[in-house]
Design a protein around this motif. Structure first.
Motif, PDB file in Angstrom:
ATOM      1  N   HIS A 141     -26.092 -77.793 -42.725  1.00 35.14           N
ATOM      2  CA  HIS A 141     -24.749 -77.572 -42.260  1.00 35.14           C
ATOM      3  C   HIS A 141     -25.144 -77.171 -40.724  1.00 35.14           C
ATOM      4  N   CYS A 142     -26.291 -77.809 -40.244  1.00 32.72           N
ATOM      5  CA  CYS A 142     -26.086 -77.716 -38.541  1.00 32.72           C
ATOM      6  C   CYS A 142     -24.846 -77.488 -37.670  1.00 32.72           C
ATOM      7  N   ILE A 143     -23.929 -79.055 -38.517  1.00 31.20           N
ATOM      8  CA  ILE A 143     -23.003 -79.156 -37.772  1.00 31.20           C
ATOM      9  C   ILE A 143     -21.772 -78.311 -37.788  1.00 31.20           C
ATOM     10  N   GLY A 144     -21.894 -77.488 -38.450  1.00 27.54           N
ATOM     11  CA  GLY A 144     -20.763 -75.771 -38.796  1.00 27.54           C
ATOM     12  C   GLY A 144     -21.582 -74.898 -37.543  1.00 27.54           C
ATOM     13  N   CYS A 145     -22.141 -75.250 -37.326  1.00 25.42           N
ATOM     14  CA  CYS A 145     -22.331 -73.764 -35.528  1.00 25.42           C
ATOM     15  C   CYS A 145     -22.572 -74.542 -34.385  1.00 25.42           C
ATOM     16  N   HIS A 146     -23.713 -76.546 -34.472  1.00 23.85           N
ATOM     17  CA  HIS A 146     -23.690 -76.833 -33.030  1.00 23.85           C
ATOM     18  C   HIS A 146     -22.938 -78.001 -32.956  1.00 23.85           C
ATOM     19  N   GLY A 147     -22.239 -78.553 -34.179  1.00 26.68           N
ATOM     20  CA  GLY A 147     -21.049 -79.498 -33.880  1.00 26.68           C
ATOM     21  C   GLY A 147     -21.725 -80.774 -34.320  1.00 26.68           C
ATOM     22  N   GLY A 156     -22.660 -68.322 -31.732  1.00 29.42           N
ATOM     23  CA  GLY A 156     -23.570 -68.382 -29.944  1.00 29.42           C
ATOM     24  C   GLY A 156     -24.793 -69.076 -30.250  1.00 29.42           C
ATOM     25  N   ALA A 157     -24.376 -70.262 -30.830  1.00 31.01           N
ATOM     26  CA  ALA A 157     -25.452 -71.190 -30.959  1.00 31.01           C
ATOM     27  C   ALA A 157     -25.206 -72.138 -29.220  1.00 31.01           C
ATOM     28  N   LYS A 158     -26.612 -72.675 -29.582  1.00 31.71           N
ATOM     29  CA  LYS A 158     -26.695 -73.391 -27.985  1.00 31.71           C
ATOM     30  C   LYS A 158     -26.287 -74.820 -28.113  1.00 31.71           C
ATOM     31  N   ASP A 159     -26.126 -75.043 -27.103  1.00 35.02           N
ATOM     32  CA  ASP A 159     -25.532 -76.838 -26.873  1.00 35.02           C
ATOM     33  C   ASP A 159     -26.920 -77.316 -26.970  1.00 35.02           C
ATOM     34  N   ILE A 162     -27.690 -80.318 -24.151  1.00 36.08           N
ATOM     35  CA  ILE A 162     -28.375 -79.770 -22.352  1.00 36.08           C
ATOM     36  C   ILE A 162     -29.436 -78.765 -23.090  1.00 36.08           C
ATOM     37  N   THR A 163     -30.354 -78.844 -24.186  1.00 37.36           N
ATOM     38  CA  THR A 163     -31.995 -77.819 -24.103  1.00 37.36           C
ATOM     39  C   THR A 163     -33.093 -78.248 -23.315  1.00 37.36           C
ATOM     40  N   THR A 164     -32.946 -77.556 -22.868  1.00 39.52           N
ATOM     41  CA  THR A 164     -34.339 -77.481 -22.335  1.00 39.52           C
ATOM     42  C   THR A 164     -35.648 -77.494 -22.946  1.00 39.52           C
ATOM     43  N   LEU A 165     -35.166 -77.256 -23.956  1.00 42.91           N
ATOM     44  CA  LEU A 165     -37.093 -76.599 -24.900  1.00 42.91           C
ATOM     45  C   LEU A 165     -37.884 -78.447 -25.316  1.00 42.91           C
ATOM     46  N   THR A 166     -38.822 -78.407 -25.505  1.00 43.42           N
ATOM     47  CA  THR A 166     -40.074 -78.593 -26.221  1.00 43.42           C
ATOM     48  C   THR A 166     -39.127 -79.528 -27.633  1.00 43.42           C
ATOM     49  N   GLY A 177     -36.094 -69.972 -37.237  1.00 40.41           N
ATOM     50  CA  GLY A 177     -34.893 -69.347 -36.988  1.00 40.41           C
ATOM     51  C   GLY A 177     -35.474 -68.930 -35.334  1.00 40.41           C
ATOM     52  N   LYS A 178     -33.895 -68.646 -35.665  1.00 41.27           N
ATOM     53  CA  LYS A 178     -33.870 -67.144 -34.706  1.00 41.27           C
ATOM     54  C   LYS A 178     -32.452 -66.505 -34.444  1.00 41.27           C
ATOM     55  N   SER A 179     -32.009 -65.400 -34.861  1.00 40.97           N
ATOM     56  CA  SER A 179     -30.988 -65.309 -35.180  1.00 40.97           C
ATOM     57  C   SER A 179     -29.270 -65.238 -34.237  1.00 40.97           C
ATOM     58  N   PRO A 180     -28.701 -66.151 -34.661  1.00 39.48           N
ATOM     59  CA  PRO A 180     -27.971 -65.698 -36.433  1.00 39.48           C
ATOM     60  C   PRO A 180     -28.276 -67.292 -37.172  1.00 39.48           C
ATOM     61  N   MET A 181     -29.274 -68.230 -35.866  1.00 33.08           N
ATOM     62  CA  MET A 181     -29.815 -69.513 -36.732  1.00 33.08           C
ATOM     63  C   MET A 181     -30.770 -69.290 -37.998  1.00 33.08           C
ATOM     64  N   PRO A 182     -30.844 -69.613 -39.259  1.00 37.79           N
ATOM     65  CA  PRO A 182     -31.305 -69.385 -40.121  1.00 37.79           C
ATOM     66  C   PRO A 182     -33.137 -70.603 -39.739  1.00 37.79           C
TER      67      PRO A 182
HETATM   68  C1  HEC Z   1     -25.513 -70.435 -38.142  1.00 39.58           C
HETATM   69  C2  HEC Z   1     -25.205 -71.313 -36.467  1.00 39.58           C
HETATM   70  C3  HEC Z   1     -26.621 -71.916 -36.642  1.00 39.58           C
HETATM   71  C4  HEC Z   1     -27.054 -73.007 -37.862  1.00 39.58           C
HETATM   72  C5  HEC Z   1     -26.030 -73.722 -38.931  1.00 39.58           C
HETATM   73  C6  HEC Z   1     -27.509 -73.691 -37.025  1.00 39.58           C
HETATM   74  N1  HEC Z   1     -28.602 -72.987 -36.052  1.00 39.58           N
HETATM   75 FE1  HEC Z   1     -29.856 -73.201 -34.266  1.00 39.58          FE
HETATM   76  N2  HEC Z   1     -28.713 -72.614 -33.395  1.00 39.58           N
HETATM   77  C7  HEC Z   1     -28.180 -71.142 -33.101  1.00 39.58           C
HETATM   78  C8  HEC Z   1     -27.858 -70.305 -32.413  1.00 39.58           C
HETATM   79  C9  HEC Z   1     -27.129 -69.191 -32.523  1.00 39.58           C
HETATM   80  C10 HEC Z   1     -28.611 -70.422 -31.679  1.00 39.58           C
HETATM   81  C11 HEC Z   1     -29.471 -69.634 -30.318  1.00 39.58           C
HETATM   82  C12 HEC Z   1     -30.448 -68.999 -31.089  1.00 39.58           C
HETATM   83  C13 HEC Z   1     -30.903 -68.163 -29.290  1.00 39.58           C
HETATM   84  O1  HEC Z   1     -31.533 -68.606 -28.600  1.00 39.58           O
HETATM   85  O2  HEC Z   1     -30.885 -66.517 -29.405  1.00 39.58           O
HETATM   86  C14 HEC Z   1     -29.678 -71.824 -32.076  1.00 39.58           C
HETATM   87  C15 HEC Z   1     -30.700 -72.599 -31.171  1.00 39.58           C
HETATM   88  C16 HEC Z   1     -31.130 -73.402 -31.847  1.00 39.58           C
HETATM   89  C17 HEC Z   1     -31.666 -75.007 -31.194  1.00 39.58           C
HETATM   90  C18 HEC Z   1     -32.528 -74.426 -29.723  1.00 39.58           C
HETATM   91  C19 HEC Z   1     -31.700 -74.796 -28.285  1.00 39.58           C
HETATM   92  C20 HEC Z   1     -32.081 -74.229 -27.293  1.00 39.58           C
HETATM   93  O3  HEC Z   1     -31.835 -74.712 -26.638  1.00 39.58           O
HETATM   94  O4  HEC Z   1     -31.869 -73.310 -26.789  1.00 39.58           O
HETATM   95  C21 HEC Z   1     -32.603 -75.824 -31.217  1.00 39.58           C
HETATM   96  C22 HEC Z   1     -32.877 -76.795 -31.526  1.00 39.58           C
HETATM   97  C23 HEC Z   1     -30.914 -75.674 -33.210  1.00 39.58           C
HETATM   98  N3  HEC Z   1     -30.437 -74.621 -33.117  1.00 39.58           N
HETATM   99  C24 HEC Z   1     -31.205 -76.420 -34.022  1.00 39.58           C
HETATM  100  C25 HEC Z   1     -30.593 -76.237 -35.324  1.00 39.58           C
HETATM  101  C26 HEC Z   1     -30.702 -77.269 -36.528  1.00 39.58           C
HETATM  102  C27 HEC Z   1     -31.390 -78.248 -36.031  1.00 39.58           C
HETATM  103  C28 HEC Z   1     -29.766 -77.030 -36.776  1.00 39.58           C
HETATM  104  C29 HEC Z   1     -29.698 -77.552 -38.520  1.00 39.58           C
HETATM  105  C30 HEC Z   1     -31.330 -77.741 -39.436  1.00 39.58           C
HETATM  106  C31 HEC Z   1     -29.022 -75.700 -36.935  1.00 39.58           C
HETATM  107  N4  HEC Z   1     -29.870 -75.521 -35.526  1.00 39.58           N
HETATM  108  C32 HEC Z   1     -28.796 -74.911 -37.549  1.00 39.58           C
HETATM  109  C33 HEC Z   1     -27.451 -71.260 -34.575  1.00 39.58           C
HETATM  110  C34 HEC Z   1     -27.291 -71.998 -35.777  1.00 39.58           C
END
Ligand code: HEC
Length: 204
Positions: A141-147, A156-159, A162-166, A177-182
């Motif tokens: 379900h990464c797509i649900g938030c990140h497309g 509020g998910a990050k693009d 253009i991430t600058t993270l390693t 996870g990092k709220s609201p990302m699980p």
């Molecule tokens: C419920 C929505 C949600 C889902 C589902 C989700 N993410 Fe996220 N993601 C976020 C949010 C919000 C952040 C930003 C968190 C912050 O920095 O405050 C984030 C941040 C990230 C980051 C860090 C990007 C950066 O530049 O800081 C990565 C990598 C990432 N997600 C990958 C994934 C992957 C891979 C999955 C699936 C396995 C996933 N995410 C599923 C919401 C989501």
């Protein structure tokens, strides 16, 4: 988006608190206090209810809908008429039932959040590492938030393009996870590597 989630939680808590107070008064047989409490909090209650419904609907539209969420909504919408009738007519059983339903919805929401990242993905059919990464990305379900292209930035998910993270920092966020990302604890280390490699492709 973070603010909407926060506002929703505060409003739901206030709503719940309001009904707990009313329930205590009703069960204690304090009819007069219940009536004056209801009267003096009428406007606040209206604002809280509208606020909690509006933020709830907003979140419904902009986040992925899970089965638990649907159950939660049914509980809330069943609770409303029961509460109206229960408190108006002083029917204790209906009032208790309505508050129990609201409490259940609240508990379900918390449980739902905790287990959202509990996803196991089968990548045995993958052609190569990149393909495995894609399968995980689609099934977790990464797509649900990140497309599909990583650029959606929903909830509020990050693009991701253009991430600058390693690589390691990305892996840590996906694992914990990092709220609201699980946090996704159930992916294997290999799947995590494949996933990060796949995400890296968004940057081109
Ligand atoms: C419920 C929505 C949600 C889902 C589902 C989700 N993410 Fe996220 N993601 C976020 C949010 C919000 C952040 C930003 C968190 C912050 O920095 O405050 C984030 C941040 C990230 C980051 C860090 C990007 C950066 O530049 O800081 C990565 C990598 C990432 N997600 C990958 C994934 C992957 C891979 C999955 C699936 C396995 C996933 N995410 C599923 C919401 C989501």
């Amino acid at each position: 988006m973070h603010n909407i989630v926060l506002a929703h939680r505060i409003l739901v808590s206030l709503f719940l608190l309001q009904y707990l107070v009313k329930l205590v008064l009703l069960l204690a047989g304090k009819k007069d206090q219940l009536a004056s409490y209801t009267k003096s909090t009428r406007i606040i209650e209206m604002l809280v209810s509208v606020g909690f419904l509006v933020t709830g609907i907003y979140l419904l539209i902009y986040t992925e809908i899970t089965t638990l969420m649907i159950v939660k909504i049914i509980c809330v919408f069943a609770a409303i008429p029961l509460a109206v009738i229960g408190f108006k007519k002083g029917n204790k059983a209906l009032a208790v039932l309505s508050v129990v339903l609201i409490l259940a919805a609240y508990g379900l929401a918390e449980a739902d959040k905790k287990h959202r990242g509990d996803i196991k993905v089968d990548t045995t059919s993958a052609k190569d590492n990149l393909d495995a990464g894609k399968i995980v990305y689609q099934n977790a379900h990464c797509i649900g938030c990140h497309g599909a292209d990583g650029k959606l930035a929903m909830s509020g998910a990050k693009d991701l393009s253009i991430t600058t993270l390693t690589i390691d920092e990305q892996k840590a966020i996906i694992r914990n996870g990092k709220s609201p990302m699980p946090g996704y604890k159930d992916l294997t280390d290999e799947q995590l590597n494949d996933l990060v490699q796949y995400i890296g492709g968004f940057r081109k």
